[in-house]
Design an enzyme around this catalytic site. Sequence first.
Site, PDB file in Angstrom:
ATOM      1  N   ALA A   1       0.816  -1.206   0.000  1.00 52.12           N
ATOM      2  CA  ALA A   1       0.000   0.000   0.000  1.00 52.12           C
ATOM      3  C   ALA A   1       0.858   1.267   0.000  1.00 52.12           C
ATOM      4  O   ALA A   1       0.428   2.304  -0.499  1.00 52.12           O
ATOM      5  CB  ALA A   1      -0.951   0.002   1.196  1.00 52.12           C
ATOM      6  N   THR A   2       2.040   1.193   0.566  1.00 52.19           N
ATOM      7  CA  THR A   2       2.902   2.372   0.540  1.00 52.19           C
ATOM      8  C   THR A   2       3.179   2.767  -0.903  1.00 52.19           C
ATOM      9  O   THR A   2       3.045   3.939  -1.283  1.00 52.19           O
ATOM     10  CB  THR A   2       4.218   2.096   1.291  1.00 52.19           C
ATOM     11  OG1 THR A   2       3.903   1.740   2.640  1.00 52.19           O
ATOM     12  CG2 THR A   2       5.132   3.313   1.278  1.00 52.19           C
TER      13      THR A   2
ATOM     14  N   THR B   1       8.495  -7.269 -13.099  1.00 51.42           N
ATOM     15  CA  THR B   1       7.949  -8.613 -13.215  1.00 51.42           C
ATOM     16  C   THR B   1       6.981  -8.886 -12.073  1.00 51.42           C
ATOM     17  O   THR B   1       7.284  -8.604 -10.915  1.00 51.42           O
ATOM     18  CB  THR B   1       9.101  -9.650 -13.162  1.00 51.42           C
ATOM     19  OG1 THR B   1       9.947  -9.416 -14.290  1.00 51.42           O
ATOM     20  CG2 THR B   1       8.574 -11.075 -13.214  1.00 51.42           C
TER      21      THR B   1
ATOM     22  N   CYS C   1       9.115   4.852  20.519  1.00 52.15           N
ATOM     23  CA  CYS C   1      10.392   4.977  21.236  1.00 52.15           C
ATOM     24  C   CYS C   1      11.525   4.434  20.384  1.00 52.15           C
ATOM     25  O   CYS C   1      12.432   3.787  20.858  1.00 52.15           O
ATOM     26  CB  CYS C   1      10.340   4.323  22.590  1.00 52.15           C
ATOM     27  SG  CYS C   1       9.087   3.067  22.803  1.00 52.15           S
TER      28      CYS C   1
HETATM   29  C1  LIG Z   1      -3.575   2.548   6.805  1.00 52.16           C
HETATM   30  C2  LIG Z   1      -2.335   2.010   6.200  1.00 52.16           C
HETATM   31  N1  LIG Z   1      -1.915   2.478   5.009  1.00 52.16           N
HETATM   32  C3  LIG Z   1      -0.808   2.024   4.430  1.00 52.16           C
HETATM   33  C4  LIG Z   1      -0.032   1.044   5.017  1.00 52.16           C
HETATM   34  C5  LIG Z   1       1.204   0.580   4.325  1.00 52.16           C
HETATM   35  O1  LIG Z   1       0.987  -0.664   3.737  1.00 52.16           O
HETATM   36  P1  LIG Z   1       2.185  -1.563   3.220  1.00 52.16           P
HETATM   37  O2  LIG Z   1       2.796  -2.163   4.452  1.00 52.16           O
HETATM   38  O3  LIG Z   1       1.529  -2.595   2.359  1.00 52.16           O
HETATM   39  O4  LIG Z   1       3.124  -0.720   2.461  1.00 52.16           O
HETATM   40  C6  LIG Z   1      -0.432   0.530   6.250  1.00 52.16           C
HETATM   41  C7  LIG Z   1       0.369  -0.477   6.960  1.00 52.16           C
HETATM   42  O5  LIG Z   1       1.375  -0.200   7.580  1.00 52.16           O
HETATM   43  C8  LIG Z   1      -1.599   1.032   6.858  1.00 52.16           C
HETATM   44  O6  LIG Z   1      -2.007   0.581   8.043  1.00 52.16           O
END
Ligand SMILES: Cc1ncc(COP(=O)(O)O)c(C=O)c1O
Lengths: 410, 133
Positions: A80-81, A248, A334
Amino acid sequence: MNRIVLPEQRPIYLDYQSTTPVDPLVVEAMLPYLTENFGNPASRSHSYGWSAEKAVERAREQVAAAIHADPREIVWTSGATEASNLAIKGAAHFYSGKGRHLITLRTEHKATLDTCRQLEREGFEVTYLEVQENGLVDLDVFRAALRPDTILASVLYVNNEIGVIQPMEEIGKMLREHKVLFHVDAVQALGKIPVDVEAIQADLMSLSAHKIYGPKGIGALYVRRKPRVRIEAQIHGGGHERGMRSGTLPTHQIVGMGAAAELAVQLMDSDSKRIRQLRDRLLVGITSQVEEVYINGDMEHRVPHNLNLSFAYVEGESLIMALKGIAVSSGSACTSASLEPSYVLRALGKSDELAHSSIRFGIGRYTTEEEIDATIALVAAKVGKLRELSPLWEMHLEGIDLNSVQWAAH
Amino acid sequence: MAYSEKVIDHYENPRNVGGFDKNDTSVGTGMVGAPACGDVMRLQIKVNEQGIIEDAKFKTYGCGSAIASSSLVTEWVKGKTLDEAMTIKNSQIAEELELPPVKIHCSVLAEDAIKAAIADYRSKNGGVASETH
Ligand SMILES: Cc1ncc(COP(=O)(O)O)c(C=O)c1O
């Protein structure tokens, strides 16, 4: 149901918003694509490639179905990042001729916030909306932030720290009226509540497999086709994924995400019902034994999988140390030299002390009632012990208002 | 955050937790730190007629290292004269507990707490200023 059995002496896992184990059914689906079906889905000239491609396309259908999208609207990413980077930077770059203003919330995930920061360095303007004390954005505040040059708004569907659900249908409707693109981080929503790109009129949506009992390192970006949303690629190469994301395709990961998404939707109702009972048990159990506990985030507009509590008069790091029998996250990071209180809790208007002493309990598919009961007992005992040690607790019991004390700050 | 065994020992079995009546003239109270900074230490000493610290108690709101630092100094000050207790240095505390650099401030706070408790005792008992300050 398949169970994942953890060795006894390991801490009780209550950090499901951080990540989840891969469901054994998902592992089973993935394995053949590491061994016999190892082909490159981009290989068009032989059956190895064809069978890999077939698996990728089946997974694409599964993920699309989970959010009521068309399979052609799904772009595979590493998580998702990357999906949020691609969505926000990709759209901002493509539409920069139309405007250079974006809107997001102060309580977004770092994947969104840091991407917006980067765009600011490139000359875009970003409005970071305040949220209310309960973590929800005020729609009037949102509307007031819209400008003629606003091109995109990015909103976290379900907050990863406090589990609150934003009013997405209303936001989507408002943005569509203003012709502003709507990017949704639905990472913590998928599998927990119904996600429907049509109902909320999302244009772009980020998803991740490892929060829904799939593997880490795979995610997806939904990119709307009608009306067509365009994004500029951020990774260039062989032109995979219709040019939007080269590289890929990791067939086994993709198969895992597809299987996990399908399973998550299938199990959503039963999982959520059970998890809600566990969450209520945890909340009642803790609050009936421990005083001065504060819930962070709205309790009504919230997924049951998350309970975020602050324990007044105990310090966060010592609390985490005391709770080493359970794997939870705390509101203080922390990791660095200075203890940074959670920016999400700060945005809710919480004091540094309450932000520091917050614990996120993340309940998931494999959490048991015994684990919840053990957690209640541990929390009650440890908070009690730390308060015995706390001069602030003593002062509180004596009726002293801590805000009236002149502290010798150092 | 990795803690030394000594920190964990003091954290899990803190010594001399509690307090004395702060209005008692034989008691000196030192409260240092601030909630917003993440640590508050209260150290109390009970001084006998010979000017020797015969007992000490503490309560601390803070991380494991802060709790351990204050627990340790209650052990160290007992049996010492006020002047001897004044010589306890934060570096000795940090060394004994093997505190990492980011936790040195906990030992500084513990040293401050001793000094504040002694100053309070002295001001209650004729206001003799601290000689070593
Ligand atoms: C709300 C949210 N968005 C984005 C991410 C990032 O996802 P990923 O770990 O697949 O890059 C996370 C997880 O850390 C998340 O909780």
